[in-house]
Design an enzyme around this catalytic site. Structure first.
Site, PDB file in Angstrom:
ATOM      1  N   CYS A 116     -26.191  -1.279  13.891  1.00 45.88           N
ATOM      2  CA  CYS A 116     -25.624   0.026  13.518  1.00 45.88           C
ATOM      3  C   CYS A 116     -26.164   1.198  14.329  1.00 45.88           C
ATOM      4  O   CYS A 116     -25.394   1.923  14.954  1.00 45.88           O
ATOM      5  CB  CYS A 116     -25.859   0.278  12.032  1.00 45.88           C
ATOM      6  SG  CYS A 116     -24.854  -0.813  11.019  1.00 45.88           S
ATOM      7  N   GLU A 172     -29.580  -4.029   6.078  1.00 45.59           N
ATOM      8  CA  GLU A 172     -29.737  -5.479   6.141  1.00 45.59           C
ATOM      9  C   GLU A 172     -31.147  -5.828   5.669  1.00 45.59           C
ATOM     10  O   GLU A 172     -32.099  -5.109   5.945  1.00 45.59           O
ATOM     11  CB  GLU A 172     -29.497  -5.978   7.564  1.00 45.59           C
ATOM     12  CG  GLU A 172     -28.028  -5.893   7.941  1.00 45.59           C
ATOM     13  CD  GLU A 172     -27.750  -6.315   9.375  1.00 45.59           C
ATOM     14  OE1 GLU A 172     -28.575  -7.026   9.969  1.00 45.59           O
ATOM     15  OE2 GLU A 172     -26.693  -5.917   9.895  1.00 45.59           O
TER      16      GLU A 172
HETATM   17  P1  NAD Z   1     -19.971  -8.064  11.402  1.00 45.11           P
HETATM   18  O1  NAD Z   1     -19.792  -8.128  12.867  1.00 45.11           O
HETATM   19  O2  NAD Z   1     -21.101  -8.785  10.751  1.00 45.11           O
HETATM   20  O3  NAD Z   1     -18.625  -8.552  10.684  1.00 45.11           O
HETATM   21  C1  NAD Z   1     -17.345  -8.095  11.023  1.00 45.11           C
HETATM   22  C2  NAD Z   1     -16.382  -9.226  10.704  1.00 45.11           C
HETATM   23  O4  NAD Z   1     -15.043  -8.728  10.868  1.00 45.11           O
HETATM   24  C3  NAD Z   1     -16.496 -10.432  11.653  1.00 45.11           C
HETATM   25  O5  NAD Z   1     -16.671 -11.612  10.892  1.00 45.11           O
HETATM   26  C4  NAD Z   1     -15.181 -10.444  12.418  1.00 45.11           C
HETATM   27  O6  NAD Z   1     -14.758 -11.742  12.758  1.00 45.11           O
HETATM   28  C5  NAD Z   1     -14.252  -9.796  11.405  1.00 45.11           C
HETATM   29  N1  NAD Z   1     -13.020  -9.215  11.970  1.00 45.11           N
HETATM   30  C6  NAD Z   1     -12.857  -8.483  13.087  1.00 45.11           C
HETATM   31  N2  NAD Z   1     -11.584  -8.100  13.202  1.00 45.11           N
HETATM   32  C7  NAD Z   1     -10.918  -8.588  12.144  1.00 45.11           C
HETATM   33  C8  NAD Z   1      -9.575  -8.497  11.679  1.00 45.11           C
HETATM   34  N3  NAD Z   1      -8.668  -7.814  12.351  1.00 45.11           N
HETATM   35  N4  NAD Z   1      -9.266  -9.124  10.547  1.00 45.11           N
HETATM   36  C9  NAD Z   1     -10.186  -9.809   9.839  1.00 45.11           C
HETATM   37  N5  NAD Z   1     -11.483  -9.920  10.211  1.00 45.11           N
HETATM   38  C10 NAD Z   1     -11.835  -9.309  11.354  1.00 45.11           C
HETATM   39  O7  NAD Z   1     -20.013  -6.510  11.057  1.00 45.11           O
HETATM   40  P2  NAD Z   1     -20.837  -5.797   9.884  1.00 45.11           P
HETATM   41  O8  NAD Z   1     -22.255  -5.718  10.256  1.00 45.11           O
HETATM   42  O9  NAD Z   1     -20.440  -6.364   8.564  1.00 45.11           O
HETATM   43  O10 NAD Z   1     -20.250  -4.310   9.994  1.00 45.11           O
HETATM   44  C11 NAD Z   1     -18.926  -4.018   9.601  1.00 45.11           C
HETATM   45  C12 NAD Z   1     -18.767  -2.502   9.587  1.00 45.11           C
HETATM   46  O11 NAD Z   1     -19.658  -1.954   8.604  1.00 45.11           O
HETATM   47  C13 NAD Z   1     -19.134  -1.829  10.908  1.00 45.11           C
HETATM   48  O12 NAD Z   1     -18.313  -0.702  11.075  1.00 45.11           O
HETATM   49  C14 NAD Z   1     -20.553  -1.404  10.687  1.00 45.11           C
HETATM   50  O13 NAD Z   1     -20.909  -0.290  11.469  1.00 45.11           O
HETATM   51  C15 NAD Z   1     -20.544  -1.030   9.223  1.00 45.11           C
HETATM   52  N6  NAD Z   1     -21.855  -1.127   8.561  1.00 45.11           N
HETATM   53  C16 NAD Z   1     -22.684  -2.181   8.840  1.00 45.11           C
HETATM   54  C17 NAD Z   1     -23.924  -2.250   8.195  1.00 45.11           C
HETATM   55  C18 NAD Z   1     -24.894  -3.363   8.493  1.00 45.11           C
HETATM   56  O14 NAD Z   1     -26.062  -3.230   8.137  1.00 45.11           O
HETATM   57  N7  NAD Z   1     -24.485  -4.456   9.118  1.00 45.11           N
HETATM   58  C19 NAD Z   1     -24.302  -1.259   7.276  1.00 45.11           C
HETATM   59  C20 NAD Z   1     -23.413  -0.236   6.998  1.00 45.11           C
HETATM   60  C21 NAD Z   1     -22.177  -0.171   7.654  1.00 45.11           C
END
Ligand code: NAD
Length: 426
Positions: free
Chosen positions: A258, A145
Site C-alpha cells: 500500500c 496486514e
Molecule cells: P490483492 O492483490 O491481494 O488482491 C486483489 C485481487 O483482485 C487479486 O486476487 C486479483 O486476482 C483480483 N482481481 C483483479 N482484477 C479483478 C477483476 N476484474 N475481477 C475479479 N478479481 C480481480 O490486493 P489487496 O491487497 O487485497 O488490495 C486490494 C485493494 O485494497 C487495493 O486498492 C489496496 O490498495 C487496498 N487496500 C489494501 C490493504 C492491504 O493491507 N493489503 C489495506 C487497505 C486497502
C-alpha cells in the site's frame, strides 16, 4: 444478506470473512483461477491471523461464472497497483464495474461499495459505467496486514463517501446498517462525506504515516552522523502530546502493497498543478534509507567478500507479504556487490537469484559475518545469542565480538547481543 465480493485478495477475503462472521452469505469472485481452486479446497492463500477458519464459510467463483442470485451489495476489492508514471491503475476497478453491470437486473437499485484504494473521481467513473441502477459508495479500507481481522471489526472510524456527501440519505445508509448490525463496526464513528473526500482521505492517511516514517528515518541518519541516539529523539518527540508516539520508529524503510503505490499516486496528484513536494520527499527519503542500510552494512563488512544473513523478508511482522519489502531491495543490492546472502523469515518466501532461504533462523547464520535484522518478528527478540555466535563462527572461536549484528529496528536487547557479538543499531 447476500453479498458479492470482487477480488479475493487481502481486503476481499478479510471483508468477506468479517461479513460472514456477521451472518451474511458471502460469494467471492476473482480472475485468478488457481486462487479460486485453492480457496474452494478450503485453503487460505495468504497468511493472515484469524482468517483461515472463515475460508470454508464463503463461496468462490471464477469471474467467468455468472451469479445465480441477486445480491444486496457488491464490494469491489481488486488491486490498484501503480502505473509506470506513479499514478494508480484503476483498470481492474473499471473491469469489475463492467462485470457487475452485466450481471444485474436493470431497474433495481443496488449498492456498489468500493473498498479498493482509488484516486478521487473513481466512484464517479464507476457510476458512469454502471448507470443509475446502482448507488456507488466509497468505503476505503484502513486495515493493516497482520491484524486485518481485528482492524476490520474494530476500526478507528468508518469513512463513507456518497454522492450526497454529508447528507446521508442514499439507499446505502439503509443497507449499511443491516450489513454491520450487531458488530463492533456499528458502534464506531461513521464519517460521511463526498465520494471524492472519502477517496482522498485514504491516500492522505497513508501519506501521513509514510511521511512520519521517512522523517524519523532521516532523523536516525542525522543522529548517527552527529552522535545522537535516535531512541532518545523518538522519546522526546513522542512525549509531545501534539505529536504522539505512534509511527515514530526508525527502520529500514517502508514497504508493502500500500504505502509505496499510494504515496506515489498521491505525489502524482500533488505534482499535477498543485505544487506539492512532501510526498516526493517521503519517497526519496525512503529510497535513501534503504541505500543507507546497505552502505552501513558494507562499511561493517569492509573490503573482504562477506556473508550476510538477513532476518526477516516480509515488509512487516505478521504477514507473508513481501511486496516492496525493504528486505528484498537490501538483499538484491548486497548480492549485486558480490556478498553471499542467506535469509530467514518465519512465513514469507523469497525468490531472489543467488539468495539462499533457510527454514531455521540459526541455520541461516551459519558462517555469516553479519546479521541484518530487518523484520521485527517476535522470535528474533528472544534469540539464543550464544547459539548464534557458535553458528556464525562455525564453532571455531574467533575473537569474541568480531561478528556483528546490525539491528535496523533498534529492538534487540543490546546487553544480550553484546555478550557474544558486536551490535550496530540505527
Ligand atoms: P490483492 O492483490 O491481494 O488482491 C486483489 C485481487 O483482485 C487479486 O486476487 C486479483 O486476482 C483480483 N482481481 C483483479 N482484477 C479483478 C477483476 N476484474 N475481477 C475479479 N478479481 C480481480 O490486493 P489487496 O491487497 O487485497 O488490495 C486490494 C485493494 O485494497 C487495493 O486498492 C489496496 O490498495 C487496498 N487496500 C489494501 C490493504 C492491504 O493491507 N493489503 C489495506 C487497505 C486497502
Amino acid at each position: 444478506m447476500r453479498i458479492a465480493i470482487i477480488g479475493a485478495g487481502y481486503v476481499g477475503l478479510v471483508t468477506g470473512a468479517c461479513l460472514a462472521n456477521l451472518g451474511h452469505q458471502i460469494h467471492v469472485w476473482d480472475t485468478d483461477i488457481e486462487k479460486i481452486a485453492t480457496l474452494r479446497a478450503g485453503v487460505c492463500p495468504i497468511h493472515e491471523p484469524g482468517l483461515e477458519r472463515w475460508i470454508p464459510q464463503m463461496q468462490y467463483h471464477h469471474i467467468d461464472e455468472a451469479p445465480e442470485f441477486l445480491f444486496d451489495a457488491f464490494y469491489i476489492a481488486v488491486g490498484t497497483p501503480a502505473k509506470l508514471d506513479g499514478t494508480a491503475d484503476v483498470s481492474y476497478v473499471a473491469s469489475a464495474a463492467r462485470w457487475i453491470r452485466m450481471q444485474q437486473i436493470i431497474g433495481r437499485v443496488q449498492i456498489i461499495v468500493i473498498k479498493s484504494t482509488v484516486p478521487p473521481g473513481t466512484a464517479s467513473a464507476v457510476r458512469m459505467i454502471v448507470g443509475d441502477d446502482f448507488d456507488v459508495v466509497s468505503n476505503p479500507e484502513f486495515l493493516k496486514e497482520g491484524s486485518a481481522m481485528a482492524d476490520f471489526q474494530e476500526p478507528d472510524r468508518v469513512v463513507i463517501g456518497t454522492v450526497e456527501g454529508k447528507a446521508p440519505g442514499s439507499p446505502f445508509w439503509v443497507v449499511v446498517k443491516d450489513i454491520y448490525r450487531g458488530s463492533g463496526i456499528a458502534q464506531c464513528k461513521f464519517l460521511s462525506m463526498t465520494n471524492e473526500s472519502a477517496e482522498l482521505a485514504k491516500y492522505a492517511n497513508n501519506g501521513m504515516l509514510a511521511t512520519r516514517i521517512s522523517f524519523m528515518n532521516e532523523m536516525s541518519r542525522i543522529s548517527n552522523k552527529v552522535g545522537a541516539d535516535i531512541d532518545d529523539i523518538k522519546l522526546a518527540v513522542g512525549y509531545d502530546s501534539r505529536i504522539g508516539d505512534r509511527f515514530l520508529n526508525p527502520g529500514p524503510g517502508w514497504g508493502g502493497s500500500c504505502f509505496p503505490k499510494d504515496v506515489s499516486a498521491l505525489a502524482s496528484m500533488a505534482g499535477a498543478g498543485v505544487g506539492g513536494t512532501i510526498c516526493y520527499a517521503a519517497i526519496n527519503g525512503n529510497r535513501d534509507q534503504k541505500a543507507y542500510i546497505v552502505r552501513r552494512a558494507m562499511g561493517i563488512l569492509g573490503d573482504e567478500p562477506g556473508h550476510v544473513c538477513v532476518w526477516g523478508a516480509a515488509f512487516k511482522p505478521g504477514t507473508d507479504d513481501t511486496r516492496e519489502s525493504p528486505a528484498l531491495s537490501i538483499m538484491e543490492r548486497l548480492r549485486s556487490h558480490g556478498y553471499t546472502v542467506t535469509v530467514h523469515d518465519p512465513v514469507a518466501r523469497v525468490n531472489i537469484p543467488g539468495v539462499t532461504q533457510c527454514d531455521d533462523m540459526y541455520e541461516a547464520t551459519l558462517g555469516a559475518d553479519l546479521i541484518i535484522h530487518i523484520t521485527d518478528w517476535p522470535q528474533y527478540r528472544t534469540v539464543d545469542w550464544g547459539k548464534v555466535y557458535m553458528r556464525m563462527t562455525k564453532g571455531q572461536g574467533v575473537v569474541l565480538g568480531k561478528r556483528t549484528v546490525f539491528d535496523t529496528r533498534n529492538v534487540l536487547d543490546p546487553h544480550a547481543v553484546r555478550q557474544f557479538l558486536k551490535l550496530e543499531r540505527l
